[in-house]
Scaffold this active site. Structure first.
Site, PDB file in Angstrom:
ATOM      1  N   ASP A  64       0.838  -1.052  -0.016  1.00 11.06           N
ATOM      2  CA  ASP A  64      -0.107   0.007   0.090  1.00 11.06           C
ATOM      3  C   ASP A  64       0.821   1.186   0.241  1.00 11.06           C
ATOM      4  O   ASP A  64       2.061   1.134   0.320  1.00 11.06           O
ATOM      5  CB  ASP A  64      -1.097  -0.243   1.231  1.00 11.06           C
ATOM      6  CG  ASP A  64      -0.373  -0.026   2.597  1.00 11.06           C
ATOM      7  OD1 ASP A  64       0.717   0.523   2.734  1.00 11.06           O
ATOM      8  OD2 ASP A  64      -1.021  -0.483   3.327  1.00 11.06           O
ATOM      9  N   ASN A  88      -4.048  12.458  -0.399  1.00  9.04           N
ATOM     10  CA  ASN A  88      -5.404  12.908  -0.876  1.00  9.04           C
ATOM     11  C   ASN A  88      -6.239  14.033  -0.058  1.00  9.04           C
ATOM     12  O   ASN A  88      -6.695  14.693  -0.712  1.00  9.04           O
ATOM     13  CB  ASN A  88      -6.261  11.368  -0.396  1.00  9.04           C
ATOM     14  CG  ASN A  88      -7.118  11.044  -1.596  1.00  9.04           C
ATOM     15  OD1 ASN A  88      -6.911  11.540  -2.803  1.00  9.04           O
ATOM     16  ND2 ASN A  88      -8.174  10.200  -1.387  1.00  9.04           N
ATOM     17  N   ASP A 108      -6.648   9.978  -7.378  1.00 13.02           N
ATOM     18  CA  ASP A 108      -6.890   9.096  -8.377  1.00 13.02           C
ATOM     19  C   ASP A 108      -5.844   8.869  -9.448  1.00 13.02           C
ATOM     20  O   ASP A 108      -5.469   7.923  -9.846  1.00 13.02           O
ATOM     21  CB  ASP A 108      -8.149   9.469  -9.201  1.00 13.02           C
ATOM     22  CG  ASP A 108      -9.378   9.122  -8.047  1.00 13.02           C
ATOM     23  OD1 ASP A 108      -9.301   8.605  -7.274  1.00 13.02           O
ATOM     24  OD2 ASP A 108     -10.561   9.813  -8.397  1.00 13.02           O
ATOM     25  N   GLU A 124      -5.973   2.009  -1.491  1.00 19.92           N
ATOM     26  CA  GLU A 124      -4.451   2.339  -2.154  1.00 19.92           C
ATOM     27  C   GLU A 124      -3.882   1.083  -1.804  1.00 19.92           C
ATOM     28  O   GLU A 124      -2.571   1.074  -2.027  1.00 19.92           O
ATOM     29  CB  GLU A 124      -3.976   3.506  -1.383  1.00 19.92           C
ATOM     30  CG  GLU A 124      -3.344   3.272   0.231  1.00 19.92           C
ATOM     31  CD  GLU A 124      -4.511   3.412   1.146  1.00 19.92           C
ATOM     32  OE1 GLU A 124      -4.141   3.305   2.345  1.00 19.92           O
ATOM     33  OE2 GLU A 124      -5.628   3.439   0.771  1.00 19.92           O
TER      34      GLU A 124
END
Length: 217
Positions: free
Chosen positions: A110, A118, A127, A153
């Site tokens: 991850d 974010n 994204d 993620e």
């Protein structure tokens, strides 16, 4: 054979009928009928036209079915396989590993501080980051490997017929590729760039099921 468009083609035919395969106004293919001599009447052309229309319809339907199938097994954002499909692949590879008595490896990783990225830069930037990570992963593995988006993620890779040492090399290559890539706004991250934490597990004899392998990774 006197037509200049066929001057360089070496074939034992004197005639050719070429029928376009059309979907609305788009030509999606062609049917060519070759012969030493072709003498077709109106009924013959009508038959060829019917065959061409039916063939075109079959191709369009097949392509549409394939698009629907692919859409059902892939993650829309990254283009990688979705979790449901990936779990089926992992289960199949474990069973194959048991039969062939070969190793199967799993890599799970991850993105470090992804929520921070974010929140600071917005979901569109997040994204874009995930999509770029998917592209990096695709370039880092073999064609027989399967890559999926496991969670927000989190990404996951199954490597068939791969022992621990080889799987480690792959995971290290991925980790380095992510760290070395210049992502937009990565300088604002807590550790100064985009990095990933990676876990890996190798099953030598199929003794673990898919959930146990993921847990170990």
């Amino acid at each position: 054979k006197k037509d200049h468009r066929f001057g360089d083609i070496k074939m034992p035919y004197n005639s050719v009928v070429s029928m376009p395969l059309k979907n609305k106004n788009d030509v999606i293919g062609v049917i060519n009928v070759f012969g030493k001599s072709i003498d077709l009447g109106e009924n013959d052309f009508e038959l060829l036209s019917i065959i061409s229309d039916q063939t075109a319809m079959a191709i369009v339907n097949a392509n549409q079915f394939e698009k629907v199938r692919i859409s059902s097994i892939t993650d829309k954002l990254t283009g990688l396989y979705n979790r449901r499909y990936f779990m089926d692949v992992l289960r199949d590879e474990i069973e194959r590993s048991q039969r062939a008595k070969e190793a199967v490896s799993l890599i799970l990783f991850d993105v470090d501080y992804f929520k921070y990225y974010n929140d600071k830069n917005g979901h569109l930037m997040g994204d874009s980051l995930l999509k770029k990570l998917g592209e990096i992963l695709m370039k880092s593995v073999r064609s027989i490997d399967t890559i999926g988006r496991y969670g927000g993620e989190e990404f996951i890779i199954v490597l068939p017929m791969t022992k621990a040492a080889d799987a480690y090399e792959v995971s290290e290559r991925i980790r380095a590729s992510i760290e070395e890539h210049q992502f937009e706004k990565e300088e604002d991250q807590p550790n100064g760039n985009i990095t990933a934490s990676i876990g890996m597990v190798t099953c030598m004899n199929g003794c673990l099921n898919e959930l146990e392998m993921i847990k170990e990774a």
